[in-house]
Design an enzyme around this catalytic site. Sequence first.
Site, PDB file in Angstrom:
ATOM      1  N   ARG A 177       0.822  -1.226   0.000  1.00  0.00           N
ATOM      2  CA  ARG A 177       0.000   0.000   0.000  1.00  0.00           C
ATOM      3  C   ARG A 177       0.855   1.276   0.000  1.00  0.00           C
ATOM      4  O   ARG A 177       0.493   2.279   0.608  1.00  0.00           O
ATOM      5  CB  ARG A 177      -0.954   0.024   1.204  1.00  0.00           C
ATOM      6  CG  ARG A 177      -1.889  -1.130   1.285  1.00  0.00           C
ATOM      7  CD  ARG A 177      -2.917  -1.176   0.164  1.00  0.00           C
ATOM      8  NE  ARG A 177      -3.610  -2.442   0.217  1.00  0.00           N
ATOM      9  CZ  ARG A 177      -3.268  -3.505  -0.525  1.00  0.00           C
ATOM     10  NH1 ARG A 177      -2.287  -3.435  -1.419  1.00  0.00           N
ATOM     11  NH2 ARG A 177      -3.930  -4.627  -0.414  1.00  0.00           N
ATOM     12  N   SER A 228     -10.320   1.188   4.181  1.00  0.00           N
ATOM     13  CA  SER A 228      -9.557   0.696   5.336  1.00  0.00           C
ATOM     14  C   SER A 228      -8.782   1.849   5.972  1.00  0.00           C
ATOM     15  O   SER A 228      -7.956   2.483   5.322  1.00  0.00           O
ATOM     16  CB  SER A 228      -8.567  -0.381   4.904  1.00  0.00           C
ATOM     17  OG  SER A 228      -9.259  -1.502   4.432  1.00  0.00           O
ATOM     18  N   GLU A 298      -3.617   3.663   6.962  1.00  0.00           N
ATOM     19  CA  GLU A 298      -3.509   3.469   5.507  1.00  0.00           C
ATOM     20  C   GLU A 298      -3.972   4.749   4.807  1.00  0.00           C
ATOM     21  O   GLU A 298      -3.451   5.121   3.765  1.00  0.00           O
ATOM     22  CB  GLU A 298      -4.368   2.276   5.073  1.00  0.00           C
ATOM     23  CG  GLU A 298      -4.255   1.991   3.577  1.00  0.00           C
ATOM     24  CD  GLU A 298      -4.948   0.698   3.161  1.00  0.00           C
ATOM     25  OE1 GLU A 298      -4.817  -0.319   3.881  1.00  0.00           O
ATOM     26  OE2 GLU A 298      -5.624   0.702   2.115  1.00  0.00           O
TER      27      GLU A 298
END
Length: 310
Positions: A177, A228, A298
Site C-alpha cells: 500500500r 480501510s 492506511e
Amino acid sequence: MKPDSDARLDTLSQQLGTHAVRQGSLAKYSMAGIGGPAELLVIAHDRETLIAAVLGARALELPLQVFGGLTNCLICDSGLPGVAVLNQVRGYRFEADYRLHAESGAIIAPIARVAVQRGLGGLTWAVGLPGTVGGMVVNNAGAFGGETSSNLVSAEVLSPEGLVVEVEPSWFEFEYRRTRLKSSVEGWVLLTAVFQLRPTELAHLQAKADEYTARRQRTQPPGRTLGSTFKNPPGDYAGRLIEAAGLKGRRIGGVVISNQHANFFVNEGYGTAADYQALICLAQSEVASQFGVRLEPEIEFFGMECTCGG
Ligand SMILES: Cc1cc2nc3c(=O)[nH]c(=O)nc-3n(C[C@H](O)[C@H](O)[C@H](O)COP(=O)(O)OP(=O)(O)OC[C@H]3O[C@@H](n4cnc5c(N)ncnc54)[C@H](O)[C@@H]3O)c2cc1C
C-alpha cells in the site's frame, strides 16, 4: 518583490479560466464528504489542464497537491493552502497486445469490469475498487490477492522540473500500500499507466468478479468512508484487532466505527476531519494498550498531522 500568495492564486486562476475556483469545496469531492476548501481548486478534465495547473502552481511557488477520487485522503476541516488539483483525465484504451493504457484520472472500477467482459485477466480484483488509476498506482492498491504492482508495465510521470518521463515499474519502489509517490514531497505527478493483461476464460473472470463484488457488499459498509483506515499489521487484521478491542459501533461526533467492518469508519453526514482523527487515535491507543500492536494508518492526512503519538 514576489506578489503575495493571494495575488499569485488569482494569477493562476485567471490562467486556468473555468477550470479553477477560489475556495473550492473538497468535501464535495471527497468520498468521506469531509474537508474544508482548497484556496484554489482546479478540476482537470484533460491532460493539458492537468499539466498547466501543476506547472503553473510550481512557477508561482504555490503549495500544490494532486488528487484523484479522494477516496483515501482525510482533508482537514480548515482546508488546504495553495492549489489542489482534482485529476479527472479519464481516457483509456485497450491495445492489441492485451495491454491497457489509462490516463491517471480514469476511474478504475468500470475499466476493470470492461477488462473482464473482454476476457482479459489481471485487474479483476479491482472491479469494486473506488478511485482513479493514479491513486491506485500511488497507493499500490490491492485486494483479494491482487496488487497494482503485479500488472503495471510502464508509466508516464511529470517530473518536478516539468518534464514528461517514461518510467519502469521498479521506479515506483512498490511496497504494501505504498510507493515512492505516496506522501512524497518530491512533486512527481503520474500522467498515464500501462498494464499488461492476459487472455483468460470469460466465465472464470465473470465468476471471480461476481465473487469479489459480493464479498465487498457483504463485508464493507456503504456510505461515506475512506475504506480501510489502517494497514493490516503483519500476520493479523486491523479490523479484527479494533473489533476485539470492543470498538465496533463507537462514535465520535458524526463519525462511527462500522458495525459491519471495524477497519471502516463512516461519516454519518455531519462528521468532521477532527472526529475521524479522534476515532483513529482512540483505535490506535486501545489496540496498542490491549494487544501491544501499533496500527499504522492506511489513509493519508492532508493539512493535518496524525497527532496521536508514536
Ligand atoms: C469503500 C472503499 C473501499 C476500498 N477498498 C480498497 C481495497 O480493497 N484495496 C485498496 O488498496 N484500497 C482500497 N480503498 C482505498 C482507495 O480506494 C484506493 O487507495 C484508491 O486506489 C485511491 O484512489 P484515489 O484516486 O481516490 O486516490 P486519492 O485518494 O485521491 O489519492 C491517494 C494518493 O495518491 C496521490 N495521487 C492521486 N493521483 C495522483 C497522480 N496522478 N499523481 C501523483 N499522485 C497522485 C494523492 O496525492 C494521494 O497521496 C478503498 C476505499 C474505499 C472508500
